[in-house]
Design an enzyme around this catalytic site. Sequence first.
Site, PDB file in Angstrom:
ATOM      1  N   THR A  49       0.876  -1.176   0.000  1.00  0.00           N
ATOM      2  CA  THR A  49       0.000   0.000   0.000  1.00  0.00           C
ATOM      3  C   THR A  49       0.909   1.220   0.000  1.00  0.00           C
ATOM      4  O   THR A  49       1.665   1.430   0.944  1.00  0.00           O
ATOM      5  CB  THR A  49      -0.894   0.029   1.252  1.00  0.00           C
ATOM      6  OG1 THR A  49      -1.666  -1.177   1.287  1.00  0.00           O
ATOM      7  CG2 THR A  49      -1.832   1.226   1.222  1.00  0.00           C
ATOM      8  N   LYS A  51      -7.674   1.634  -3.442  1.00  0.00           N
ATOM      9  CA  LYS A  51      -7.417   1.153  -2.073  1.00  0.00           C
ATOM     10  C   LYS A  51      -7.646   2.268  -1.046  1.00  0.00           C
ATOM     11  O   LYS A  51      -8.324   2.070  -0.036  1.00  0.00           O
ATOM     12  CB  LYS A  51      -5.977   0.630  -2.006  1.00  0.00           C
ATOM     13  CG  LYS A  51      -5.405   0.441  -0.631  1.00  0.00           C
ATOM     14  CD  LYS A  51      -5.602  -0.937  -0.088  1.00  0.00           C
ATOM     15  CE  LYS A  51      -5.189  -0.997   1.375  1.00  0.00           C
ATOM     16  NZ  LYS A  51      -5.354  -2.279   1.985  1.00  0.00           N
ATOM     17  N   LYS A  64      -2.311   4.774   8.577  1.00  0.00           N
ATOM     18  CA  LYS A  64      -1.452   4.899   7.379  1.00  0.00           C
ATOM     19  C   LYS A  64      -2.310   5.177   6.143  1.00  0.00           C
ATOM     20  O   LYS A  64      -2.037   6.096   5.373  1.00  0.00           O
ATOM     21  CB  LYS A  64      -0.650   3.605   7.181  1.00  0.00           C
ATOM     22  CG  LYS A  64       0.104   3.559   5.857  1.00  0.00           C
ATOM     23  CD  LYS A  64       0.741   2.199   5.576  1.00  0.00           C
ATOM     24  CE  LYS A  64       1.288   2.166   4.145  1.00  0.00           C
ATOM     25  NZ  LYS A  64       1.905   0.904   3.782  1.00  0.00           N
TER      26      LYS A  64
END
Length: 295
Positions: free
Chosen positions: A94, A169, A244
């Site tokens: 990611t 995402k 995050k």
Amino acid sequence: MATVAFIGLGNMGGPMAANLVKAGHTVRGFDLSVAALDAARTAGASVAGTPSEAAAGADVVITMLPSGKHLLDVYGSGVLGAAATGALFIDCSTCDVESARKAHALASDAGMLSLDAPVSGGVGGATAATLTFMVGGSADAFERGRPVLEAMGKRVIHCGDAGNGQAAKICNNMILGISMIGVCEAFALAEKLGLSTQSLYDVASTSSGQCWSITSYCPVPGPVPASPANNGYKPGFAAALMLKDLRLAQAAAQQVAAATPLGAHAAQIYALFDAAGHGGDDFSGVINFLKGQAG
Ligand code: NAD
């Protein structure tokens, strides 16, 4: 079957590489951690001493690293020149959208195909080969990468050009971060109003408030037996990882001047939860933090 270099054999990358071995691919792994390399060897991969050694002659090079900075460091370390001509580079980490697009440009300049393919499904999905991959890159690269990704997951979705897998995402996880806080606030309010958690669950799980944060990850013990709330808020999906992803969404929003006020607020709440020492808790544990803020 392909020869696959796998760089980054941590909590996610380790079991993903093991599933590639199980599917019959030849896997050569690299990680900075000796323990991760030992586990990969036990799973049937061979291990290399550098990223370039892992990538030498490989058809596919997969990275599963902590962040975009790690990805660009690895891509700058010689791997792009080491793989077979026209090899496919797949980054499953990611990352921020900007680093993902830089990585695609580096791969393209070196004559390689590339995909950004971040995942949803966590360590459980990585182990069971049931991950969802959100994929950005050319149609050619996607068709080449699909069989490799299918050995590690059950859904492989092409989201468009370079960087769009990362975009999908962070947008998805921004929805999740915001919706979880909304659900937590509702259950905390219900408690103060004398409404039982089961009654609120029975109504909201079948009404217009219905969402994944209620039906799969209900943040209070009881209504959904498999949710982390019934297991001391062990992750699951750690709050630090949610923070995050929310920060990546904010960085992307600032770059393109998108208005995401609730995403920004969710990031602030998770930053406070993390700073209070709960980064390793499941992200649904934020309900206890919110209750602690009550007057
Ligand atoms: P992790 O910290 O367990 O694994 C990362 C691995 O990368 C470590 O083993 C580390 O030693 C290795 N590494 C770091 N720098 C390296 C380098 N230069 N060369 C080789 N190896 C290097 O993290 P993880 O949980 O496996 O997560 C990996 C990625 O997947 C992250 O981007 C994370 O955001 C994403 N992700 C994690 C989850 C989850 O539930 N853990 C879910 C979805 C996505």
